[in-house]
Design a protein around this motif. Structure first.
Motif, short mmCIF file in Angstrom:
data_model
loop_
_atom_site.label_atom_id
_atom_site.label_comp_id
_atom_site.label_asym_id
_atom_site.label_seq_id
_atom_site.Cartn_x
_atom_site.Cartn_y
_atom_site.Cartn_z
N ASN A 112 11.45 -14.13 -8.10
CA ASN A 112 11.53 -12.85 -8.79
C ASN A 112 10.14 -12.46 -9.26
N VAL A 113 9.63 -11.34 -8.78
CA VAL A 113 8.34 -10.81 -9.22
C VAL A 113 8.58 -9.47 -9.88
N PRO A 114 7.72 -9.11 -10.84
CA PRO A 114 7.93 -7.86 -11.59
C PRO A 114 7.87 -6.62 -10.70
N CYS A 115 8.60 -5.63 -11.12
CA CYS A 115 8.56 -4.30 -10.51
C CYS A 115 7.29 -3.62 -11.00
N ARG A 116 6.57 -2.98 -10.07
CA ARG A 116 5.31 -2.33 -10.44
C ARG A 116 5.24 -0.92 -9.87
N LEU A 117 4.57 -0.05 -10.60
CA LEU A 117 4.39 1.33 -10.15
C LEU A 117 3.25 1.39 -9.15
N ALA A 118 3.54 1.97 -7.98
CA ALA A 118 2.53 2.19 -6.94
C ALA A 118 2.31 3.70 -6.83
N SER A 119 1.22 4.16 -7.41
CA SER A 119 0.86 5.58 -7.32
C SER A 119 0.30 5.86 -5.93
N PRO A 120 0.24 7.14 -5.53
CA PRO A 120 -0.33 7.45 -4.22
C PRO A 120 -1.74 6.86 -4.07
N GLY A 121 -1.97 6.17 -2.95
CA GLY A 121 -3.26 5.57 -2.66
C GLY A 121 -3.44 4.16 -3.22
N ASP A 122 -2.51 3.67 -4.04
CA ASP A 122 -2.63 2.34 -4.63
C ASP A 122 -2.41 1.23 -3.61
N ILE A 123 -3.09 0.12 -3.83
CA ILE A 123 -2.83 -1.13 -3.13
C ILE A 123 -2.53 -2.14 -4.21
N ILE A 124 -1.32 -2.67 -4.23
CA ILE A 124 -0.88 -3.58 -5.28
C ILE A 124 -0.69 -4.97 -4.68
N SER A 125 -1.16 -5.99 -5.41
CA SER A 125 -1.01 -7.35 -4.90
C SER A 125 0.13 -8.08 -5.59
N PHE A 126 0.84 -8.87 -4.80
CA PHE A 126 1.91 -9.74 -5.25
C PHE A 126 1.61 -11.12 -4.67
N PRO A 127 2.31 -12.17 -5.14
CA PRO A 127 2.10 -13.48 -4.53
C PRO A 127 2.44 -13.47 -3.05
N GLY A 128 1.77 -14.31 -2.29
CA GLY A 128 2.05 -14.46 -0.86
C GLY A 128 3.20 -15.41 -0.64
N TYR A 129 3.34 -15.87 0.60
CA TYR A 129 4.45 -16.76 0.92
C TYR A 129 4.15 -18.22 0.61
N GLY A 130 2.91 -18.54 0.25
CA GLY A 130 2.57 -19.88 -0.21
C GLY A 130 2.46 -20.91 0.89
N THR A 131 2.05 -22.09 0.48
CA THR A 131 1.84 -23.17 1.44
C THR A 131 3.16 -23.80 1.90
N THR A 155 0.84 -1.19 0.00
CA THR A 155 0.00 0.00 0.00
C THR A 155 0.88 1.24 0.00
N ASN A 156 0.59 2.16 -0.93
CA ASN A 156 1.34 3.41 -1.00
C ASN A 156 0.49 4.53 -0.38
N ASP A 157 0.83 4.91 0.85
CA ASP A 157 0.16 6.02 1.53
C ASP A 157 0.95 7.32 1.39
N CYS A 158 1.90 7.34 0.48
CA CYS A 158 2.75 8.51 0.26
C CYS A 158 2.07 9.49 -0.71
N THR A 159 2.66 10.66 -0.86
CA THR A 159 2.17 11.63 -1.84
C THR A 159 2.91 11.49 -3.17
N SER A 160 3.90 10.61 -3.24
CA SER A 160 4.67 10.35 -4.47
C SER A 160 4.49 8.91 -4.90
N ALA A 161 4.67 8.66 -6.18
CA ALA A 161 4.64 7.30 -6.71
C ALA A 161 6.00 6.64 -6.52
N TYR A 162 5.99 5.32 -6.34
CA TYR A 162 7.22 4.55 -6.20
C TYR A 162 7.11 3.26 -7.01
N ASP A 163 8.22 2.84 -7.60
CA ASP A 163 8.32 1.54 -8.25
C ASP A 163 8.72 0.55 -7.16
#
Length: 105
Positions: free
Chosen positions: A69-88, A51-59
Motif C-alpha cells: 500500500n503506497v499513498p495516493c498522490r496528486l499528479a498535476s499536468p506535467g508532473d513526474i511522481i516517484s513511487f517504490p519500484g518492484y524491489g530485489t 508521468t501525467n501528460d494530461c491537461t487535468s490533474a489526477y490522484d
C-alpha cells in the motif's frame, strides 16, 4: 516465409488482445480504476515513475502484486511522481490506479 509472418502476426494479435482482456478483468475484480492513457507508468527495481501528460490533474497510486500500500498522490499536468519500484524480490507492479487523496472532499 509469408505464411510464417502471417502466423506470427496472428499469434501476436491473439496474445495482445488476451493481455488487454486480462487487464480489464483484473481491474473489475480488484476494483481499481485506470487513469486515462495520458498518464504513463515506467517501472524498474528501485523506482516506479508516474508521468501525467494530461491537461487535468489526477490522484494516482501504484498497485503491486503483493498488495503493498503506497499513498495516493496528486499528479498535476506535467508532473513526474516517484513511487517504490518492484524491489530485489521481484514484487510486480501491476499498474497505476486512480484514488482519492486525504485532501479531497
Amino acid at each position: 516465409m509469408r505464411s510464417t509472418i502471417t502466423g506470427l502476426t496472428a499469434g501476436l494479435l491473439a496474445v495482445s488482445s488476451g493481455v488487454a482482456a486480462q487487464a480489464a478483468s483484473r481491474e473489475a475484480v480488484e476494483g481499481w480504476d485506470s487513469p486515462p492513457a495520458c498518464v504513463h507508468i515506467n517501472t524498474d527495481w528501485r523506482y516506479t515513475f508516474v508521468t501525467n501528460d494530461c491537461t487535468s490533474a489526477y490522484d494516482v497510486t501504484v498497485v503491486y502484486r503483493d498488495g503493498t500500500n503506497v499513498p495516493c498522490r496528486l499528479a498535476s499536468p506535467g508532473d513526474i511522481i516517484s513511487f517504490p519500484g518492484y524491489g530485489t524480490q521481484g514484487n510486480k507492479v501491476l499498474g497505476v490506479a486512480l484514488c482519492t487523496t486525504d485532501g479531497d472532499t
